[in-house]
Design a protein around this motif. Structure first.
Motif, PDB file in Angstrom:
ATOM      1  N   SER A 144       0.834  -1.200   0.000  1.00  0.00           N
ATOM      2  CA  SER A 144       0.000   0.000   0.000  1.00  0.00           C
ATOM      3  C   SER A 144       0.870   1.251   0.000  1.00  0.00           C
ATOM      4  CB  SER A 144      -0.914   0.024   1.235  1.00  0.00           C
ATOM      5  OG  SER A 144      -1.818  -1.059   1.219  1.00  0.00           O
ATOM      6  N   ARG A 145       0.359   2.285  -0.618  1.00  0.00           N
ATOM      7  CA  ARG A 145       1.011   3.596  -0.571  1.00  0.00           C
ATOM      8  C   ARG A 145       0.376   4.391   0.559  1.00  0.00           C
ATOM      9  NH1 ARG A 145       0.500   7.127  -5.886  1.00  0.00           N
ATOM     10  NH2 ARG A 145      -1.662   7.094  -5.193  1.00  0.00           N
ATOM     11  N   PHE A 146       1.227   4.991   1.389  1.00  0.00           N
ATOM     12  CA  PHE A 146       0.745   5.754   2.524  1.00  0.00           C
ATOM     13  C   PHE A 146       0.935   7.246   2.294  1.00  0.00           C
ATOM     14  CE2 PHE A 146       1.810   1.575   4.311  1.00  0.00           C
ATOM     15  CZ  PHE A 146       0.547   1.227   4.763  1.00  0.00           C
ATOM     16  N   ASP A 147       0.171   8.035   3.050  1.00  0.00           N
ATOM     17  CA  ASP A 147       0.152   9.477   2.818  1.00  0.00           C
ATOM     18  C   ASP A 147       1.497  10.135   3.089  1.00  0.00           C
ATOM     19  OD1 ASP A 147      -2.568   9.684   2.016  1.00  0.00           O
ATOM     20  OD2 ASP A 147      -3.177   9.457   4.100  1.00  0.00           O
ATOM     21  N   PHE A 148       2.195   9.667   4.139  1.00  0.00           N
ATOM     22  CA  PHE A 148       3.464  10.295   4.492  1.00  0.00           C
ATOM     23  C   PHE A 148       4.495   9.256   4.932  1.00  0.00           C
ATOM     24  CE2 PHE A 148       0.418  13.712   5.218  1.00  0.00           C
ATOM     25  CZ  PHE A 148       1.036  14.794   4.615  1.00  0.00           C
ATOM     26  N   ALA A 149       5.745   9.518   4.566  1.00  0.00           N
ATOM     27  CA  ALA A 149       6.897   8.864   5.172  1.00  0.00           C
ATOM     28  C   ALA A 149       7.606   9.939   5.980  1.00  0.00           C
ATOM     29  CB  ALA A 149       7.831   8.288   4.119  1.00  0.00           C
ATOM     30  N   LEU A 150       7.732   9.706   7.283  1.00  0.00           N
ATOM     31  CA  LEU A 150       8.302  10.687   8.196  1.00  0.00           C
ATOM     32  C   LEU A 150       9.679  10.233   8.649  1.00  0.00           C
ATOM     33  CD1 LEU A 150       5.160  11.072  10.504  1.00  0.00           C
ATOM     34  CD2 LEU A 150       5.662  12.331   8.397  1.00  0.00           C
ATOM     35  N   THR A 151      10.571  11.191   8.813  1.00  0.00           N
ATOM     36  CA  THR A 151      11.910  10.896   9.321  1.00  0.00           C
ATOM     37  C   THR A 151      12.083  11.545  10.685  1.00  0.00           C
ATOM     38  OG1 THR A 151      12.806  10.841   7.076  1.00  0.00           O
ATOM     39  CG2 THR A 151      14.381  11.046   8.876  1.00  0.00           C
ATOM     40  N   ARG A 152      12.427  10.725  11.665  1.00  0.00           N
ATOM     41  CA  ARG A 152      12.749  11.218  13.011  1.00  0.00           C
ATOM     42  C   ARG A 152      14.219  10.924  13.291  1.00  0.00           C
ATOM     43  NH1 ARG A 152       7.868  11.444  16.536  1.00  0.00           N
ATOM     44  NH2 ARG A 152       6.100  10.505  15.428  1.00  0.00           N
ATOM     45  N   GLN A 153      14.763  11.588  14.306  1.00  0.00           N
ATOM     46  CA  GLN A 153      16.092  11.260  14.780  1.00  0.00           C
ATOM     47  C   GLN A 153      16.017  10.851  16.245  1.00  0.00           C
ATOM     48  OE1 GLN A 153      18.798  14.488  13.915  1.00  0.00           O
ATOM     49  NE2 GLN A 153      19.331  13.597  11.948  1.00  0.00           N
ATOM     50  N   ASP A 154      16.629   9.727  16.574  1.00  0.00           N
ATOM     51  CA  ASP A 154      16.639   9.312  17.973  1.00  0.00           C
ATOM     52  C   ASP A 154      17.785  10.000  18.707  1.00  0.00           C
ATOM     53  OD1 ASP A 154      18.957   8.012  17.256  1.00  0.00           O
ATOM     54  OD2 ASP A 154      18.113   5.996  17.414  1.00  0.00           O
ATOM     55  N   ASP A 155      17.983   9.659  19.969  1.00  0.00           N
ATOM     56  CA  ASP A 155      19.012  10.309  20.772  1.00  0.00           C
ATOM     57  C   ASP A 155      20.413  10.059  20.237  1.00  0.00           C
ATOM     58  OD1 ASP A 155      17.069  11.313  22.403  1.00  0.00           O
ATOM     59  OD2 ASP A 155      17.191   9.681  23.874  1.00  0.00           O
ATOM     60  N   GLY A 156      20.566   8.957  19.511  1.00  0.00           N
ATOM     61  CA  GLY A 156      21.865   8.659  18.921  1.00  0.00           C
ATOM     62  C   GLY A 156      22.041   9.247  17.547  1.00  0.00           C
ATOM     63  N   HIS A 157      21.127  10.122  17.163  1.00  0.00           N
ATOM     64  CA  HIS A 157      21.177  10.817  15.870  1.00  0.00           C
ATOM     65  C   HIS A 157      21.007   9.861  14.693  1.00  0.00           C
ATOM     66  CE1 HIS A 157      22.378  14.368  18.072  1.00  0.00           C
ATOM     67  NE2 HIS A 157      23.392  13.702  18.598  1.00  0.00           N
ATOM     68  N   GLN A 158      20.395   8.729  14.958  1.00  0.00           N
ATOM     69  CA  GLN A 158      20.088   7.791  13.882  1.00  0.00           C
ATOM     70  C   GLN A 158      18.727   8.140  13.293  1.00  0.00           C
ATOM     71  OE1 GLN A 158      19.922   3.736  15.107  1.00  0.00           O
ATOM     72  NE2 GLN A 158      19.403   2.944  13.080  1.00  0.00           N
ATOM     73  N   LYS A 159      18.628   8.129  11.980  1.00  0.00           N
ATOM     74  CA  LYS A 159      17.374   8.451  11.326  1.00  0.00           C
ATOM     75  C   LYS A 159      16.425   7.257  11.401  1.00  0.00           C
ATOM     76  CE  LYS A 159      18.983  11.996   8.100  1.00  0.00           C
ATOM     77  NZ  LYS A 159      19.047  12.425   6.683  1.00  0.00           N
ATOM     78  N   LEU A 160      15.187   7.536  11.820  1.00  0.00           N
ATOM     79  CA  LEU A 160      14.169   6.511  11.930  1.00  0.00           C
ATOM     80  C   LEU A 160      13.021   6.839  10.989  1.00  0.00           C
ATOM     81  CD1 LEU A 160      14.067   6.242  15.829  1.00  0.00           C
ATOM     82  CD2 LEU A 160      15.360   4.799  14.254  1.00  0.00           C
ATOM     83  N   MET A 161      12.579   5.865  10.220  1.00  0.00           N
ATOM     84  CA  MET A 161      11.497   6.080   9.264  1.00  0.00           C
ATOM     85  C   MET A 161      10.164   5.646   9.867  1.00  0.00           C
ATOM     86  SD  MET A 161      10.908   7.353   6.311  1.00  0.00           S
ATOM     87  CE  MET A 161      12.488   7.309   5.456  1.00  0.00           C
ATOM     88  N   GLU A 162       9.135   6.458   9.614  1.00  0.00           N
ATOM     89  CA  GLU A 162       7.789   6.170  10.088  1.00  0.00           C
ATOM     90  C   GLU A 162       6.810   6.424   8.949  1.00  0.00           C
ATOM     91  OE1 GLU A 162       4.568   8.001  13.325  1.00  0.00           O
ATOM     92  OE2 GLU A 162       6.723   8.320  13.578  1.00  0.00           O
ATOM     93  N   TYR A 163       5.767   5.602   8.870  1.00  0.00           N
ATOM     94  CA  TYR A 163       4.765   5.779   7.829  1.00  0.00           C
ATOM     95  C   TYR A 163       3.437   6.168   8.469  1.00  0.00           C
ATOM     96  CZ  TYR A 163       8.295   3.624   4.958  1.00  0.00           C
ATOM     97  OH  TYR A 163       9.476   3.359   4.310  1.00  0.00           O
ATOM     98  N   MET A 164       2.776   7.146   7.864  1.00  0.00           N
ATOM     99  CA  MET A 164       1.541   7.666   8.441  1.00  0.00           C
ATOM    100  C   MET A 164       0.436   7.738   7.390  1.00  0.00           C
ATOM    101  SD  MET A 164       0.830  11.144  10.635  1.00  0.00           S
ATOM    102  CE  MET A 164       1.386  12.291   9.378  1.00  0.00           C
ATOM    103  N   GLU A 165      -0.758   7.352   7.815  1.00  0.00           N
ATOM    104  CA  GLU A 165      -1.969   7.478   7.000  1.00  0.00           C
ATOM    105  C   GLU A 165      -2.866   8.530   7.640  1.00  0.00           C
ATOM    106  OE1 GLU A 165      -4.431   6.414   3.694  1.00  0.00           O
ATOM    107  OE2 GLU A 165      -2.299   6.146   4.156  1.00  0.00           O
ATOM    108  N   VAL A 166      -3.503   9.369   6.810  1.00  0.00           N
ATOM    109  CA  VAL A 166      -4.349  10.465   7.283  1.00  0.00           C
ATOM    110  C   VAL A 166      -5.783  10.231   6.819  1.00  0.00           C
ATOM    111  CG1 VAL A 166      -4.780  12.955   7.163  1.00  0.00           C
ATOM    112  CG2 VAL A 166      -2.422  12.095   7.250  1.00  0.00           C
ATOM    113  N   LYS A 167      -6.735  10.454   7.710  1.00  0.00           N
ATOM    114  CA  LYS A 167      -8.147  10.340   7.365  1.00  0.00           C
ATOM    115  C   LYS A 167      -8.859  11.637   7.759  1.00  0.00           C
ATOM    116  CE  LYS A 167      -7.690   6.129   5.938  1.00  0.00           C
ATOM    117  NZ  LYS A 167      -7.638   5.882   4.460  1.00  0.00           N
TER     118      LYS A 167
END
Length: 238
Positions: free
Chosen positions: A118-141
């Motif tokens: 499935s294609r989701f509305d957003f792919a989000l990038t966060r950074q944890d305390d170790g400055h590692q990039k974390l990917m998150e996927y979000m759907e909006v309704k």
């Protein structure tokens, strides 16, 4: 999100064939506007409502006007254009409006994860305390169905919505962070619930997603005649 140029005010005559709405403008002219909402629009399309239209000068468009906002008889504003939900969320991400997403460093729209169908509305990038990039996927309704001050989603059966929830759950179970955000485009709504009485299959898929670790949120919008702003979190009752 501000509307530019300014929206045109009118009175709704009727919505029909799902994508069409006849509107009488303030000068007495009757126009047919595109209705960018595939839902049932329960409580959103009462004849006599004050409505607001955007106007396009694109000669290739079949309909010159698009129905953007409605105002109920008791004064509440409703965002009719479901496509605006993603724009509002994108703006809120950029402006760090919601605490849950204040650490987002980047986002992309309309993304299909490598392991998903499935294609989701957003792919989000966060950074944890170790400055590692974390990917998150979000759907909006987009939520517009109101029963008194309670908001419900969906307002019609949505097989696609249920599929997205189950896919978010599968990703969450594999260790990928996922979220579901209900964007409330109705100023009379004070809390959000899943509409089990309308679509029990979707309601069950949301429960599955929550159990799998999908983060689920609701947020409201401030709306007036010329702008919509996603501005704060709302209580979500699952």
């Amino acid at each position: 999100m501000e509307f530019s140029p300014s929206l045109l005010r009118g009175t709704l005559i009727k919505r029909y064939k799902r994508f069409l709405a006849d509107v009488e403008l303030e000068d007495g002219t009757v126009v047919t506007a595109h209705c960018p909402n595939t839902g049932a629009m329960t409580g959103c399309a009462q004849p006599g409502y004050t409505v607001y239209l955007s106007e396009s000068n694109n000669p290739k468009r079949k309909l010159k006007y698009t129905w953007e906002l409605a105002q109920t008889f008791d004064g509440h504003f409703i965002g009719i254009n479901t496509h605006n939900a993603n724009k509002l969320v994108a703006e809120a991400l950029d402006n760090k409006v919601l605490d849950e997403f204040s650490d987002i460093t980047d986002w992309k729209a309309e993304v299909t994860p490598p392991t998903a169908n499935s294609r989701f509305d957003f792919a989000l990038t966060r950074q944890d305390d170790g400055h590692q990039k974390l990917m998150e996927y979000m759907e909006v309704k987009s939520v517009t169905l109101a029963e008194q001050d309670k908001g419900f989603f969906p307002d019609a059966v949505t097989q696609r919505g249920a599929k997205h929830c189950l896919e978010l759950a599968r990703l969450a179970e594999s260790g990928i962070k996922t979220s579901l955000l209900f964007c409330v485009q109705h100023t009379g709504i004070q809390s959000v619930r899943v509409a089990e009485h309308i679509d029990p299959t979707y309601a069950n898929s949301v429960k599955v997603a929550a159990s799998a670790g999908v983060s689920i949120f609701a947020a409201s919008c401030a709306i007036d005649e010329q702008k919509i702003l996603l501005n704060q979190a709302l209580p979500l009752i699952l």
